[in-house]
Design a protein around this motif. Structure first.
Motif, short mmCIF file in Angstrom:
data_model
loop_
_atom_site.label_atom_id
_atom_site.label_comp_id
_atom_site.label_asym_id
_atom_site.label_seq_id
_atom_site.Cartn_x
_atom_site.Cartn_y
_atom_site.Cartn_z
N LEU A 34 3.25 -1.07 4.09
CA LEU A 34 2.77 0.29 3.85
C LEU A 34 3.96 1.19 3.57
O LEU A 34 4.91 1.24 4.34
CB LEU A 34 2.01 0.80 5.08
CG LEU A 34 1.57 2.27 5.05
CD1 LEU A 34 0.55 2.52 3.94
CD2 LEU A 34 0.99 2.68 6.41
N MET A 35 3.90 1.94 2.46
CA MET A 35 4.97 2.86 2.09
C MET A 35 4.46 4.29 2.22
O MET A 35 3.41 4.64 1.66
CB MET A 35 5.44 2.58 0.66
CG MET A 35 5.97 1.17 0.46
SD MET A 35 6.46 0.83 -1.25
CE MET A 35 7.87 1.93 -1.40
N VAL A 36 5.18 5.13 2.98
CA VAL A 36 4.79 6.52 3.19
C VAL A 36 6.01 7.42 3.00
O VAL A 36 7.15 6.96 3.04
CB VAL A 36 4.19 6.74 4.60
CG1 VAL A 36 2.94 5.91 4.78
CG2 VAL A 36 5.21 6.41 5.68
N ASN A 96 -7.11 -5.01 4.74
CA ASN A 96 -8.00 -6.17 4.90
C ASN A 96 -8.29 -6.81 3.55
O ASN A 96 -8.34 -8.04 3.43
CB ASN A 96 -9.30 -5.74 5.58
CG ASN A 96 -9.10 -5.39 7.04
OD1 ASN A 96 -8.14 -5.84 7.67
ND2 ASN A 96 -10.00 -4.59 7.60
N ALA A 97 -8.49 -5.97 2.53
CA ALA A 97 -8.77 -6.50 1.19
C ALA A 97 -7.57 -7.29 0.66
O ALA A 97 -7.75 -8.35 0.02
CB ALA A 97 -9.12 -5.36 0.25
N LEU A 138 0.85 -1.19 0.00
CA LEU A 138 0.00 0.00 0.00
C LEU A 138 0.88 1.24 0.00
O LEU A 138 1.95 1.25 0.62
CB LEU A 138 -0.88 0.04 1.25
CG LEU A 138 -1.92 -1.07 1.43
CD1 LEU A 138 -2.52 -0.97 2.83
CD2 LEU A 138 -3.00 -0.94 0.39
N THR A 139 0.45 2.29 -0.67
CA THR A 139 1.16 3.57 -0.62
C THR A 139 0.16 4.67 -0.26
O THR A 139 -1.03 4.55 -0.55
CB THR A 139 1.83 3.91 -1.96
OG1 THR A 139 0.84 3.99 -2.98
CG2 THR A 139 2.85 2.85 -2.34
N VAL A 140 0.67 5.73 0.36
CA VAL A 140 -0.17 6.84 0.81
C VAL A 140 0.44 8.14 0.31
O VAL A 140 1.66 8.32 0.36
CB VAL A 140 -0.27 6.87 2.35
CG1 VAL A 140 -1.06 8.08 2.81
CG2 VAL A 140 -0.92 5.60 2.86
N ILE A 141 -0.40 9.05 -0.17
CA ILE A 141 0.07 10.38 -0.54
C ILE A 141 -0.53 11.40 0.42
O ILE A 141 -1.55 11.14 1.07
CB ILE A 141 -0.29 10.75 -2.00
CG1 ILE A 141 -1.81 10.79 -2.19
CG2 ILE A 141 0.35 9.78 -2.96
CD1 ILE A 141 -2.20 11.28 -3.57
N TYR A 153 -6.31 6.76 7.50
CA TYR A 153 -6.37 5.62 8.42
C TYR A 153 -7.43 4.62 7.98
O TYR A 153 -7.16 3.42 7.85
CB TYR A 153 -6.65 6.09 9.84
CG TYR A 153 -6.74 4.95 10.83
CD1 TYR A 153 -5.59 4.39 11.37
CD2 TYR A 153 -7.97 4.42 11.20
CE1 TYR A 153 -5.66 3.32 12.26
CE2 TYR A 153 -8.06 3.35 12.09
CZ TYR A 153 -6.90 2.81 12.62
OH TYR A 153 -6.98 1.75 13.49
N ASP A 154 -8.65 5.10 7.75
CA ASP A 154 -9.74 4.20 7.36
C ASP A 154 -9.43 3.50 6.04
O ASP A 154 -9.72 2.31 5.87
CB ASP A 154 -11.05 4.98 7.24
CG ASP A 154 -11.53 5.52 8.58
OD1 ASP A 154 -11.11 4.97 9.61
OD2 ASP A 154 -12.30 6.49 8.58
N THR A 155 -8.84 4.23 5.11
CA THR A 155 -8.53 3.65 3.80
C THR A 155 -7.45 2.59 3.92
O THR A 155 -7.54 1.52 3.29
CB THR A 155 -8.09 4.76 2.82
OG1 THR A 155 -9.12 5.74 2.74
CG2 THR A 155 -7.83 4.18 1.44
#
Length: 352
Positions: free
Chosen positions: A49-51, A37-38, A7-10, A29-31
């Motif tokens: 998770l990559m941030v 979970n998916a 997962l990545t976050v911007i 957070y919710d996303t």
């Protein structure tokens, strides 16, 4: 093999900063929880998770096993003092832009919560360049170089943006920035803090200012904000701005539409004297319109009184960056005389 989900976050501000009108950014957070979970439902045994910056709930995600490993690239990272805020072993932070993290993981099959992590940071120079990516980077660099090399104005005076020059007295470049904000927003006054100016340069008369010069002087991606504020709160903001002149604090104010004197012998909070707004004495109960940065509007650098103001929507659909506003003004002017004009003077002789 192990099935890995990534997962990545911007940043939530990306849709405004980069003018991506069709991009909607949801609650991170919710996303993250939903997408993690998916991924597990699709068979991922390890969720990464990559941030690229601070997210206050990273340790919570890890402690609840919502994700198994976090990789963060952040050259501005400062390790927290509180023990419960320190990163866990599966929270890997790379602070050098020229480094990469090699993460070795061992855990009992089917139980990543008991995994053991070994992290080694290696210089990127140890890895061969991918020719396709190298070509893409070179193309991008050429475009950016051409954009930043644009000449926007010629200096008709010397200009000093060194630390002391922008944090202890009126400054020609600071005047330019505050004037640009006032002009762009059609407000009564404008304030910018000296700490927003970071070029640390002395320019000679005749220098051709480029976009790169301006973005180097104003490196923080601050946006303009317009407020309606009382004269009393405006004076409080200025009092905060001159409260630590002796320390060359970044809160020192550069103003447009205002003129005042600073009495350094007075206690902080009572130093601003003879404040006028566009030539008339400031009225404490009157409402004035103020242009400033989002940083100061949110109380940054001790400007808490600005948080009592009422925000006014900016006239443009997308709130522009302050650096872009300044560049637009310079293009129209084509020249700049970066001199002090007597907006701020010192009772104790600190004008120069």
């Amino acid at each position: 093999g192990v099935r890995v989900g990534i997962l990545t976050v911007i940043a939530s501000a990306s849709s405004e900063e980069y003018l991506m009108h069709r991009l909607q950014i949801n609650s991170p957070y919710d996303t993250i929880v939903s997408r993690a979970n998916a991924l597990r439902e699709r068979g991922a045994e390890l969720v990464v998770l990559m941030v690229s910056g601070e997210l206050p709930f990273i340790n919570k995600l890890l402690s609840q096993s919502q994700v198994d490993l976090v990789l963060r690239s952040d050259p501005y990272y400062v390790e927290p003092v509180a023990p419960d805020e320190k990163p866990r072993e599966n929270y890997v932070i790379v602070t050098s832009e020229a480094a990469a993290a090699k993460v070795s993981i061992e855990w009992p099959q089917g139980n990543p919560a008991e995994a053991q992590y070994e992290v080694v940071q290696l210089p990127l120079s140890d890895y061969p360049k991918d020719p396709v990516i190298a070509e893409q980077v070179a193309t991008y660099d050429n475009r950016i170089t051409a954009l930043l090399s644009e000449q926007v104005a010629r200096l008709t005076s010397e200009m000093d943006t060194t630390r002391d020059a922008v944090r202890t007295r009126e400054n020609g470049f600071g005047n330019l920035v505050s004037d640009a904000l006032k002009e762009a927003s059609h407000t009564d006054v404008a304030i910018i803090n000296g700490g927003a100016i970071r070029g640390e340069r002395s320019y000679r008369e005749g220098h051709l200012l480029t976009r790169k010069d301006i973005t180097s002087e104003l490196p923080f991606r601050n946006h303009i904000r317009v407020l309606r504020i009382t004269g009393a709160d405006l004076k409080s903001a200025l009092e905060n701005g001159v409260s630590r002149v002796e320390d060359a604090s970044g809160r020192f104010p550069h103003v447009s539409g205002m003129q005042f004197k600073v009495q350094l012998s007075a206690a902080p909070g009572n130093r601003v004297k003879e404040l006028t707004i566009n030539g008339s004495p400031m009225e404490p109960g009157r409402i004035y319109s103020l242009a400033t940065s989002d940083y100061l509007a949110n109380g940054g650098d001790g400007y808490d009184s600005l948080k009592r103001g009422t925000e006014v929507p900016f006239s443009q659909q997308v709130t522009p960056l302050i650096a872009d506003i300044v560049i637009s003004v310079l293009r129209r002017q084509s020249t700049l005389s970066a001199t002090a004009t007597g907006r701020i003077s010192f009772v104790n002789g600190r004008d120069s």
